[in-house]
Design a protein around this motif. Structure first.
Motif, PDB file in Angstrom:
ATOM      1  N   PRO A 249       0.813  -1.216   0.000  1.00  0.00           N
ATOM      2  CA  PRO A 249       0.000   0.000   0.000  1.00  0.00           C
ATOM      3  C   PRO A 249       0.848   1.269   0.000  1.00  0.00           C
ATOM      4  O   PRO A 249       1.812   1.383   0.774  1.00  0.00           O
ATOM      5  CB  PRO A 249      -0.800  -0.121   1.302  1.00  0.00           C
ATOM      6  CG  PRO A 249      -0.856  -1.582   1.590  1.00  0.00           C
ATOM      7  CD  PRO A 249       0.469  -2.113   1.132  1.00  0.00           C
ATOM      8  N   PHE A 251       0.063   5.312   0.290  1.00  0.00           N
ATOM      9  CA  PHE A 251      -0.938   6.349   0.568  1.00  0.00           C
ATOM     10  C   PHE A 251      -0.257   7.698   0.359  1.00  0.00           C
ATOM     11  O   PHE A 251       0.666   8.061   1.092  1.00  0.00           O
ATOM     12  CB  PHE A 251      -1.426   6.213   2.012  1.00  0.00           C
ATOM     13  CG  PHE A 251      -2.799   6.778   2.272  1.00  0.00           C
ATOM     14  CD1 PHE A 251      -3.340   7.794   1.498  1.00  0.00           C
ATOM     15  CD2 PHE A 251      -3.563   6.290   3.327  1.00  0.00           C
ATOM     16  CE1 PHE A 251      -4.602   8.301   1.744  1.00  0.00           C
ATOM     17  CE2 PHE A 251      -4.832   6.790   3.599  1.00  0.00           C
ATOM     18  CZ  PHE A 251      -5.352   7.799   2.800  1.00  0.00           C
ATOM     19  N   SER A 274      -6.144  -1.014  -5.548  1.00  0.00           N
ATOM     20  CA  SER A 274      -6.155  -1.735  -4.272  1.00  0.00           C
ATOM     21  C   SER A 274      -4.864  -1.522  -3.490  1.00  0.00           C
ATOM     22  O   SER A 274      -4.809  -1.831  -2.301  1.00  0.00           O
ATOM     23  CB  SER A 274      -6.364  -3.234  -4.510  1.00  0.00           C
ATOM     24  OG  SER A 274      -5.294  -3.774  -5.271  1.00  0.00           O
ATOM     25  N   ARG A 275      -3.822  -0.998  -4.129  1.00  0.00           N
ATOM     26  CA  ARG A 275      -2.546  -0.754  -3.465  1.00  0.00           C
ATOM     27  C   ARG A 275      -2.080   0.692  -3.603  1.00  0.00           C
ATOM     28  O   ARG A 275      -0.936   1.009  -3.283  1.00  0.00           O
ATOM     29  CB  ARG A 275      -1.468  -1.696  -4.033  1.00  0.00           C
ATOM     30  CG  ARG A 275      -1.611  -3.135  -3.565  1.00  0.00           C
ATOM     31  CD  ARG A 275      -1.313  -3.223  -2.078  1.00  0.00           C
ATOM     32  NE  ARG A 275      -1.461  -4.576  -1.533  1.00  0.00           N
ATOM     33  CZ  ARG A 275      -2.554  -5.030  -0.956  1.00  0.00           C
ATOM     34  NH1 ARG A 275      -3.638  -4.251  -0.893  1.00  0.00           N
ATOM     35  NH2 ARG A 275      -2.611  -6.241  -0.457  1.00  0.00           N
ATOM     36  N   ARG A 277      -3.504   4.863  -3.124  1.00  0.00           N
ATOM     37  CA  ARG A 277      -4.554   5.811  -2.770  1.00  0.00           C
ATOM     38  C   ARG A 277      -3.949   7.208  -2.702  1.00  0.00           C
ATOM     39  O   ARG A 277      -2.854   7.392  -2.170  1.00  0.00           O
ATOM     40  CB  ARG A 277      -5.184   5.452  -1.419  1.00  0.00           C
ATOM     41  CG  ARG A 277      -6.406   6.256  -1.063  1.00  0.00           C
ATOM     42  CD  ARG A 277      -7.606   5.869  -1.951  1.00  0.00           C
ATOM     43  NE  ARG A 277      -8.277   4.661  -1.501  1.00  0.00           N
ATOM     44  CZ  ARG A 277      -8.258   3.501  -2.168  1.00  0.00           C
ATOM     45  NH1 ARG A 277      -7.593   3.377  -3.298  1.00  0.00           N
ATOM     46  NH2 ARG A 277      -8.917   2.454  -1.713  1.00  0.00           N
ATOM     47  N   HIS A 320      -6.395   4.988   8.655  1.00  0.00           N
ATOM     48  CA  HIS A 320      -6.732   4.158   7.495  1.00  0.00           C
ATOM     49  C   HIS A 320      -5.520   3.353   7.026  1.00  0.00           C
ATOM     50  O   HIS A 320      -5.661   2.185   6.621  1.00  0.00           O
ATOM     51  CB  HIS A 320      -7.246   5.032   6.356  1.00  0.00           C
ATOM     52  CG  HIS A 320      -8.605   5.608   6.589  1.00  0.00           C
ATOM     53  ND1 HIS A 320      -9.713   4.828   6.848  1.00  0.00           N
ATOM     54  CD2 HIS A 320      -9.043   6.899   6.596  1.00  0.00           C
ATOM     55  CE1 HIS A 320     -10.779   5.610   7.010  1.00  0.00           C
ATOM     56  NE2 HIS A 320     -10.395   6.864   6.863  1.00  0.00           N
ATOM     57  N   ALA A 321      -4.334   3.957   7.064  1.00  0.00           N
ATOM     58  CA  ALA A 321      -3.130   3.235   6.652  1.00  0.00           C
ATOM     59  C   ALA A 321      -2.893   2.030   7.554  1.00  0.00           C
ATOM     60  O   ALA A 321      -2.492   0.950   7.090  1.00  0.00           O
ATOM     61  CB  ALA A 321      -1.924   4.170   6.675  1.00  0.00           C
ATOM     62  N   TRP A 324      -5.276  -0.609   6.538  1.00  0.00           N
ATOM     63  CA  TRP A 324      -4.925  -1.102   5.205  1.00  0.00           C
ATOM     64  C   TRP A 324      -3.828  -2.160   5.289  1.00  0.00           C
ATOM     65  O   TRP A 324      -3.944  -3.245   4.715  1.00  0.00           O
ATOM     66  CB  TRP A 324      -4.476   0.081   4.360  1.00  0.00           C
ATOM     67  CG  TRP A 324      -4.522  -0.099   2.878  1.00  0.00           C
ATOM     68  CD1 TRP A 324      -4.980  -1.173   2.176  1.00  0.00           C
ATOM     69  CD2 TRP A 324      -4.098   0.861   1.906  1.00  0.00           C
ATOM     70  NE1 TRP A 324      -4.866  -0.942   0.822  1.00  0.00           N
ATOM     71  CE2 TRP A 324      -4.333   0.297   0.632  1.00  0.00           C
ATOM     72  CE3 TRP A 324      -3.557   2.140   1.989  1.00  0.00           C
ATOM     73  CZ2 TRP A 324      -4.019   0.985  -0.549  1.00  0.00           C
ATOM     74  CZ3 TRP A 324      -3.259   2.819   0.818  1.00  0.00           C
ATOM     75  CH2 TRP A 324      -3.487   2.249  -0.437  1.00  0.00           C
ATOM     76  N   GLU A 330      -9.219  -1.028   2.670  1.00  0.00           N
ATOM     77  CA  GLU A 330      -8.737   0.113   1.897  1.00  0.00           C
ATOM     78  C   GLU A 330      -9.311   1.429   2.421  1.00  0.00           C
ATOM     79  O   GLU A 330     -10.454   1.480   2.885  1.00  0.00           O
ATOM     80  CB  GLU A 330      -9.117  -0.054   0.426  1.00  0.00           C
ATOM     81  CG  GLU A 330      -8.457  -1.239  -0.253  1.00  0.00           C
ATOM     82  CD  GLU A 330      -8.887  -1.374  -1.702  1.00  0.00           C
ATOM     83  OE1 GLU A 330      -9.203  -0.341  -2.332  1.00  0.00           O
ATOM     84  OE2 GLU A 330      -8.919  -2.520  -2.202  1.00  0.00           O
ATOM     85  N   PRO A 331      -8.533   2.515   2.339  1.00  0.00           N
ATOM     86  CA  PRO A 331      -9.042   3.828   2.739  1.00  0.00           C
ATOM     87  C   PRO A 331     -10.135   4.302   1.787  1.00  0.00           C
ATOM     88  O   PRO A 331     -10.224   3.845   0.640  1.00  0.00           O
ATOM     89  CB  PRO A 331      -7.808   4.734   2.626  1.00  0.00           C
ATOM     90  CG  PRO A 331      -6.637   3.813   2.586  1.00  0.00           C
ATOM     91  CD  PRO A 331      -7.125   2.555   1.938  1.00  0.00           C
TER      92      PRO A 331
END
Length: 444
Positions: A249, A251, A274-275, A277, A320-321, A324, A330-331
């Motif tokens: 992920p 972000f 999905s990975r 944001r 959110h991270a 995740w 997911e955020p």
């Protein structure tokens, strides 16, 4: 091949704080410890010309952690300390401290870059006559530190992160904590460094996710031996995006300043996945009043600096991270800030008040009493560009918009409710958000 990294407590002298002017939690009262360590090892280096010989290093890491295991949530946050002022700073800790402590995270700040240890010119015009190296500031405490140059900064960050994750014995800085996941975070120049790390170096299991705050379209260059990186080379560099097949992920959080000005992040925009944001925050600047606090006048900006609410979105983003990387949740997604034109002609689309449209919305832009911007016309200094601006709206205009102070507060409260419901602010921050309303500006 990186050697085993060794931690040694740093004692004696007075130490050099990396805290900003932002208010921070009382760590002792919250059951946290705060300690510094020297960290030593041998790391690989790379320049634009290719790999260079391995080198020894001894740098600094600051560790703030729950003193007992009871309050630890399993997440270690490792911040690449920022050197744009010519010395180490921890802007992400400043923005995130409330959530870090109440959420039970462990935090470590790593002096990854040459300037943070050895000193040198900053990029934001805050140089002074004091010795800038850590050893020069406090030889008793930091005299043994040594950085071989930013050709090695990426492997230093990786090796320190790996060593922090691997709790070997009771002398380890995180002894007793069961670390399940590690997040790498960084702001501004450090975000650009993490962009380089993600796109050129990440091929291991050290970090489970990345929190990249205020990057430019380009990434930080590779360094040289015996010197620091010139961050100025980033601006105008080639646009870099996160690979579609990157497995962890990432972000990315951007302010108005970062999307336009010479950061030009809009050129590196990508669709969420999905990975991957991205949040672009309306009404925000690269730095703001929360960071500088009572020292605003020292900056010399010709107008009040940005008074936006990015800290609340950042705290929500951290929560959110965590979900995740730990649980695969997911955020929430958010629209980009609205632009007209593209390339060099890109400009923000603003509402009737003058605040930008689109992006992650904070109560201060959805129930406005001020025009909050991250883009100033004809900045008189680099600091002026980075801190944006705040313009007052005439009380008569606000009274016409809201009708009464009570109506304004109703609008503002509804905006707080919406931000929390959409996941762009945390319920734990509701009282602080409400205290950030400005009914006095409506009444005049």
């Amino acid at each position: 091949m990186t050697s085993r990294v060794v931690f040694t407590p740093l004692n004696g002298g007075n130490g050099c704080s990396v805290l900003s002017a932002a208010p921070a939690p009382d760590l002792a009262a919250a059951g946290y410890s705060d300690a510094e360590f020297a960290v030593s090892g041998s790391v690989a280096g790379v320049t634009d010309s290719g790999p260079v010989d391995a080198a020894e290093f001894t740098t600094r890491v600051i560790v703030r952690r729950p003193a007992s295991t009871d309050g630890f949530n399993g997440i270690l946050v490792v911040e690449w300390l920022n050197v744009s002022s010519g010395t180490d700073a921890a802007p992400e800790y400043s923005y995130l401290a409330e959530e870090l402590v109440r959420g039970g995270y462990a935090w470590a700040g790593v002096s990854a870059q040459y300037i943070g240890v050895e000193g040198g010119a900053g990029s934001v015009g805050l140089a002074d006559d004091r010795p800038q190296s850590l050893a020069g500031k406090d030889p008793e405490r930091y005299g043994a530190l040594h950085h071989p140059g930013d050709a090695y900064c990426y492997d230093i960050f990786r090796s320190v992160g790996s060593a922090l994750r691997s709790v070997h014995d009771a002398s380890h800085p995180l002894a007793g904590l069961d670390i399940s996941h590690v997040l790498a975070i960084g702001e501004s120049q450090s975000a650009m460094a993490l962009t380089t790390y993600v796109t050129a170096f990440d091929a291991d299991e050290v970090f489970d996710g990345y929190f990249i705050h205020s990057r430019a379209a380009a990434r930080l260059p590779l360094g040289t031996v015996g010197a620091g990186i010139d961050v100025g080379e980033t601006f105008g560099g080639a646009t870099v995006t996160i690979p579609d097949d990157f497995a962890k992920p990432v972000f990315t959080i951007e302010t108005e300043t970062d999307v336009l000005t010479n950061f030009q992040f809009h050129r590196a925009r990508q669709d969420d996945s999905s990975r991957r944001r991205t949040w672009e925050l309306a009404g925000t600047a690269h730095a703001d009043l929360f960071q500088i606090g009572p020292f605003e006048d020292y900056l010399g900006s010709p107008e009040p600096v940005n008074r936006g609410q990015q800290r609340f979105a950042l705290r929500a983003a951290l929560a959110h991270a965590r979900a995740w990387v730990a649980d695969g949740v997911e955020p929430p997604t958010a629209p980009a800030l609205e632009l007209s034109g593209d390339g060099d002609d890109a400009a923000f689309v603003t509402d009737e008040i003058g605040n930008v449209r689109g992006g992650v919305r904070a109560p201060c832009v959805d129930a406005p009493t001020q025009v909050l911007t991250g883009v100033v016309e004809n900045p008189v200094s680099r600091i002026h560009l980075l801190f944006g601006a705040t313009a007052q709206i005439e009380p008569a205009v606000l009274m016409k918009r809201y009708g009464s102070v009570e109506s304004y507060l109703d609008h503002y409260r509804a905006a707080v409710d919406e931000a929390i419901a959409e996941g762009f602010a945390l319920e734990a921050d509701r009282d602080e958000l409400m205290a950030d309303a400005h009914p006095e500006l409506v009444s005049g």
